[in-house]
Design an enzyme around this catalytic site. Structure first.
Site, PDB file in Angstrom:
ATOM      1  N   ASN A 148       7.707  -4.152   7.400  1.00 33.21           N
ATOM      2  CA  ASN A 148       7.717  -2.910   8.188  1.00 33.21           C
ATOM      3  C   ASN A 148       6.446  -2.742   9.021  1.00 33.21           C
ATOM      4  O   ASN A 148       6.124  -1.636   9.442  1.00 33.21           O
ATOM      5  CB  ASN A 148       7.974  -1.691   7.285  1.00 33.21           C
ATOM      6  CG  ASN A 148       6.935  -1.553   6.190  1.00 33.21           C
ATOM      7  OD1 ASN A 148       5.876  -2.160   6.255  1.00 33.21           O
ATOM      8  ND2 ASN A 148       7.230  -0.742   5.183  1.00 33.21           N
ATOM      9  N   ARG A 286      -3.180   5.105   3.697  1.00 32.81           N
ATOM     10  CA  ARG A 286      -3.000   5.856   2.458  1.00 32.81           C
ATOM     11  C   ARG A 286      -3.864   7.108   2.525  1.00 32.81           C
ATOM     12  O   ARG A 286      -5.015   7.055   2.973  1.00 32.81           O
ATOM     13  CB  ARG A 286      -3.394   5.020   1.219  1.00 32.81           C
ATOM     14  CG  ARG A 286      -2.401   3.931   0.840  1.00 32.81           C
ATOM     15  CD  ARG A 286      -1.039   4.469   0.436  1.00 32.81           C
ATOM     16  NE  ARG A 286      -0.093   3.396   0.123  1.00 32.81           N
ATOM     17  CZ  ARG A 286       0.866   2.953   0.937  1.00 32.81           C
ATOM     18  NH1 ARG A 286       1.033   3.474   2.138  1.00 32.81           N
ATOM     19  NH2 ARG A 286       1.681   1.983   0.554  1.00 32.81           N
ATOM     20  N   GLN A 315       2.727  12.019  -3.687  1.00 30.64           N
ATOM     21  CA  GLN A 315       3.996  11.956  -2.968  1.00 30.64           C
ATOM     22  C   GLN A 315       5.145  12.084  -3.958  1.00 30.64           C
ATOM     23  O   GLN A 315       5.148  11.347  -4.937  1.00 30.64           O
ATOM     24  CB  GLN A 315       4.086  10.649  -2.187  1.00 30.64           C
ATOM     25  CG  GLN A 315       3.128  10.644  -1.014  1.00 30.64           C
ATOM     26  CD  GLN A 315       3.350   9.503  -0.043  1.00 30.64           C
ATOM     27  OE1 GLN A 315       2.781   9.512   1.028  1.00 30.64           O
ATOM     28  NE2 GLN A 315       4.146   8.541  -0.386  1.00 30.64           N
ATOM     29  N   HIS A 334       6.304  10.636   4.478  1.00 31.77           N
ATOM     30  CA  HIS A 334       6.048   9.189   4.526  1.00 31.77           C
ATOM     31  C   HIS A 334       7.317   8.450   4.982  1.00 31.77           C
ATOM     32  O   HIS A 334       8.182   8.125   4.171  1.00 31.77           O
ATOM     33  CB  HIS A 334       5.627   8.715   3.132  1.00 31.77           C
ATOM     34  CG  HIS A 334       5.001   7.363   3.114  1.00 31.77           C
ATOM     35  ND1 HIS A 334       4.279   6.908   2.045  1.00 31.77           N
ATOM     36  CD2 HIS A 334       4.986   6.355   4.009  1.00 31.77           C
ATOM     37  CE1 HIS A 334       3.848   5.686   2.283  1.00 31.77           C
ATOM     38  NE2 HIS A 334       4.281   5.327   3.484  1.00 31.77           N
TER      39      HIS A 334
HETATM   40  P1  NAD Z   1      -2.708  -6.472   5.812  1.00 35.78           P
HETATM   41  O1  NAD Z   1      -2.977  -6.970   4.452  1.00 35.78           O
HETATM   42  O2  NAD Z   1      -2.013  -7.360   6.787  1.00 35.78           O
HETATM   43  O3  NAD Z   1      -4.072  -5.990   6.526  1.00 35.78           O
HETATM   44  C1  NAD Z   1      -5.056  -5.234   5.887  1.00 35.78           C
HETATM   45  C2  NAD Z   1      -6.403  -5.654   6.478  1.00 35.78           C
HETATM   46  O4  NAD Z   1      -7.420  -4.786   5.978  1.00 35.78           O
HETATM   47  C3  NAD Z   1      -6.794  -7.071   6.085  1.00 35.78           C
HETATM   48  O5  NAD Z   1      -6.933  -7.830   7.248  1.00 35.78           O
HETATM   49  C4  NAD Z   1      -8.138  -6.904   5.360  1.00 35.78           C
HETATM   50  O6  NAD Z   1      -9.086  -7.883   5.712  1.00 35.78           O
HETATM   51  C5  NAD Z   1      -8.603  -5.557   5.846  1.00 35.78           C
HETATM   52  N1  NAD Z   1      -9.488  -4.891   4.887  1.00 35.78           N
HETATM   53  C6  NAD Z   1      -9.309  -4.730   3.545  1.00 35.78           C
HETATM   54  N2  NAD Z   1     -10.330  -4.013   3.044  1.00 35.78           N
HETATM   55  C7  NAD Z   1     -11.150  -3.706   4.077  1.00 35.78           C
HETATM   56  C8  NAD Z   1     -12.361  -2.977   4.188  1.00 35.78           C
HETATM   57  N3  NAD Z   1     -12.923  -2.397   3.124  1.00 35.78           N
HETATM   58  N4  NAD Z   1     -12.946  -2.868   5.423  1.00 35.78           N
HETATM   59  C9  NAD Z   1     -12.384  -3.439   6.487  1.00 35.78           C
HETATM   60  N5  NAD Z   1     -11.224  -4.153   6.450  1.00 35.78           N
HETATM   61  C10 NAD Z   1     -10.619  -4.278   5.254  1.00 35.78           C
HETATM   62  O7  NAD Z   1      -1.924  -5.113   5.619  1.00 35.78           O
HETATM   63  P2  NAD Z   1      -0.979  -4.339   6.641  1.00 35.78           P
HETATM   64  O8  NAD Z   1       0.411  -4.841   6.540  1.00 35.78           O
HETATM   65  O9  NAD Z   1      -1.641  -4.307   7.986  1.00 35.78           O
HETATM   66  O10 NAD Z   1      -0.975  -2.898   5.964  1.00 35.78           O
HETATM   67  C11 NAD Z   1      -2.195  -2.168   5.814  1.00 35.78           C
HETATM   68  C12 NAD Z   1      -1.922  -0.949   4.935  1.00 35.78           C
HETATM   69  O11 NAD Z   1      -1.043  -0.045   5.613  1.00 35.78           O
HETATM   70  C13 NAD Z   1      -1.189  -1.247   3.617  1.00 35.78           C
HETATM   71  O12 NAD Z   1      -2.058  -1.672   2.618  1.00 35.78           O
HETATM   72  C14 NAD Z   1      -0.560   0.079   3.284  1.00 35.78           C
HETATM   73  O13 NAD Z   1      -1.475   0.869   2.561  1.00 35.78           O
HETATM   74  C15 NAD Z   1      -0.315   0.710   4.650  1.00 35.78           C
HETATM   75  N6  NAD Z   1       1.124   0.719   5.019  1.00 35.78           N
HETATM   76  C16 NAD Z   1       1.712   1.931   5.242  1.00 35.78           C
HETATM   77  C17 NAD Z   1       3.052   1.993   5.583  1.00 35.78           C
HETATM   78  C18 NAD Z   1       3.729   3.312   5.889  1.00 35.78           C
HETATM   79  O14 NAD Z   1       4.947   3.407   5.803  1.00 35.78           O
HETATM   80  N7  NAD Z   1       2.982   4.347   6.251  1.00 35.78           N
HETATM   81  C19 NAD Z   1       3.815   0.820   5.659  1.00 35.78           C
HETATM   82  C20 NAD Z   1       3.164  -0.405   5.470  1.00 35.78           C
HETATM   83  C21 NAD Z   1       1.822  -0.435   5.118  1.00 35.78           C
END
Ligand code: NAD
Length: 386
Positions: A148, A286, A315, A334
């Site tokens: 997603n 989050r 949630q 959400h």
């Molecule tokens: P991903 O794993 O592809 O990317 C996350 C990135 O964050 C990574 O590249 C990592 O290096 C970086 N990172 C981690 N800790 C960090 C820090 N302290 N400082 C800087 N960079 C940091 O994940 P994604 O698919 O892009 O998703 C990211 C987040 O979005 C998920 O973990 C989830 O919490 C959220 N999400 C929300 C929904 C929604 O419906 N609202 C859906 C999918 C994901």
């Protein structure tokens, strides 16, 4: 053979199935990073475009589970010690949950889940599981990485435009029968030329940057691993060594890092104070990444011009949650990652992961968060246990 306990959000108030507005959805077979969309071996138990994320949708798993002799329990009753979730947890071998309606797998619940081997997130973001406790208990945590990402990236772009252009209050004026153009535009700007920065440029954050490039906005990012120089130059990105440097430099900040102990409330009062007056903050990652009350105060004082997102804590959010009525908010429940398009992919991915798990074949590295007692796959790249 095995008990699969699946927690999904409740059915639509108007009943299930809904009347669908479209007859089909585009077929996406590959993501921008080359990863293929989920490919389960069994027939999908659904037609792509159907509502699968609610209790009656059952993620389309019913016929497959019964053909394999598994017991599939689907419920939305997830909170409290007398919930259906806690009742069935001790015997469950697999728990499936969605971040939109998270079944919180705390340390205490993991201690009661004597039979649990797989905690599967139908979606992305596995912070509703205590990852450290899961690792110690030898539980595999997996999610449908990539399923997603574009759904959420599109939602972020929508929120950037709607906040900066003052879309929601102006729409409300039209709905209410008004024509108060001066009220509509007294907070309305163009995004062109505004500096946009994302904290986290993984699958979603990078997709947002790619989409906003077309709006002629100078783009900034910070994250744990610096992006490939060819991507940086293609998008004209400015890299910041830390979140503070980015927050000081841009007009719009987007949060896109996972939640784990050291990112909890890292966007606090002090960090908000470093942003320019009149900045916008978008958070679809989050809720616990930010200090909830500090966001309300910054909107009330005018330091923040707007806040939009779809993630809350807990949630579902209580009806009196302060983010429902704070000024200049563009909050939704959400929902960004559970469009009907996204559901088709994460339901297929859930089936693919179940087939691997029960067939004793490896789950894709990209899908793994915790395995063999520690972070693994995407979990090792994106999370920390402390
Ligand atoms: P991903 O794993 O592809 O990317 C996350 C990135 O964050 C990574 O590249 C990592 O290096 C970086 N990172 C981690 N800790 C960090 C820090 N302290 N400082 C800087 N960079 C940091 O994940 P994604 O698919 O892009 O998703 C990211 C987040 O979005 C998920 O973990 C989830 O919490 C959220 N999400 C929300 C929904 C929604 O419906 N609202 C859906 C999918 C994901």
């Amino acid at each position: 053979m095995a008990r699969i306990l699946c927690v999904l959000y409740p059915d639509p108030e108007s009943g299930y199935p809904p009347t669908y507005t479209r007859d089909d959805i585009p077929v996406i077979t590959q993501y921008a990073n080359g990863q293929t969309a989920p490919l389960p071996e069994a027939d999908l138990g659904f037609k792509p475009g159907q509502l699968l994320g609610c209790v009656s949708g059952e993620l389309g798993l019913r016929s497959w589970a019964e053909s394999q002799g598994h017991e599939l329990i689907v419920t939305s009753d997830k909170d409290g010690s007398d919930s259906e979730f806690e009742k069935y947890l001790p015997e469950a071998e697999v728990v499936i949950s969605q971040p939109f309606w998270p079944a919180y797998l705390t340390k205490e619940r993991i201690a009661k889940a004597h039979n649990l081997k797989l905690a599967l997130t139908a979606g992305i973001g596995s912070d509703h599981v205590d990852l450290d406790a899961a690792a110690k208990a030898g539980i595999t945590v997996a999610e449908v990485t990539g399923s997603n990402s574009i759904s959420v990236a599109e939602h972020v772009v929508m929120m950037v435009l709607s906040l900066v252009r003052n879309y929601l209050p102006s729409h409300q004026i039209a709905v209410n029968g008004g024509w108060d153009i001066a009220d509509c535009v007294s907070r309305s700007y163009d995004v062109e030329g505004m500096h946009f920065g994302t904290i986290g440029a993984g699958r979603i954050g990078l997709a947002v940057l790619r989409r906003l490039k077309a709006f002629d906005m100078p783009l900034h990012y910070t994250q744990r691993h610096q992006l490939d120089p060819t991507i940086e130059s293609e998008l004209g990105l400015t890299y910041h060594p830390d979140a503070e440097s980015l927050a000081r430099s841009v007009d719009i900040v987007n949060l896109q890092v996972p939640l784990y102990p050291s990112t909890e409330r890292f966007f606090n009062r002090e960090m908000l104070a470093k942003m320019k007056r009149g900045s916008y903050l978008i958070n679809t990652a989050r809720a616990q990444l930010v200090d909830q009350d500090a966001v309300v105060e910054a909107l009330e004082s005018g330091h923040l011009a707007g806040y939009a997102g779809d993630v809350w804590y807990p949630q579902p959010a209580p009806s009196n949650h302060p983010w429902r009525n704070m000024p200049w908010n563009g909050m939704t429940p959400h929902m960004s990652g559970t469009s009907l398009s996204a559901q088709a992919r994460y339901a297929a991915g859930t089936l693919e992961i179940l087939e691997c798990f029960f067939g004793h074949s490896p789950i894709r590295e990209d899908y793994l968060i915790v395995d063999n007692g520690g972070l693994a796959g995407t979990g090792a790249k994106s999370y920390k246990l402390n």
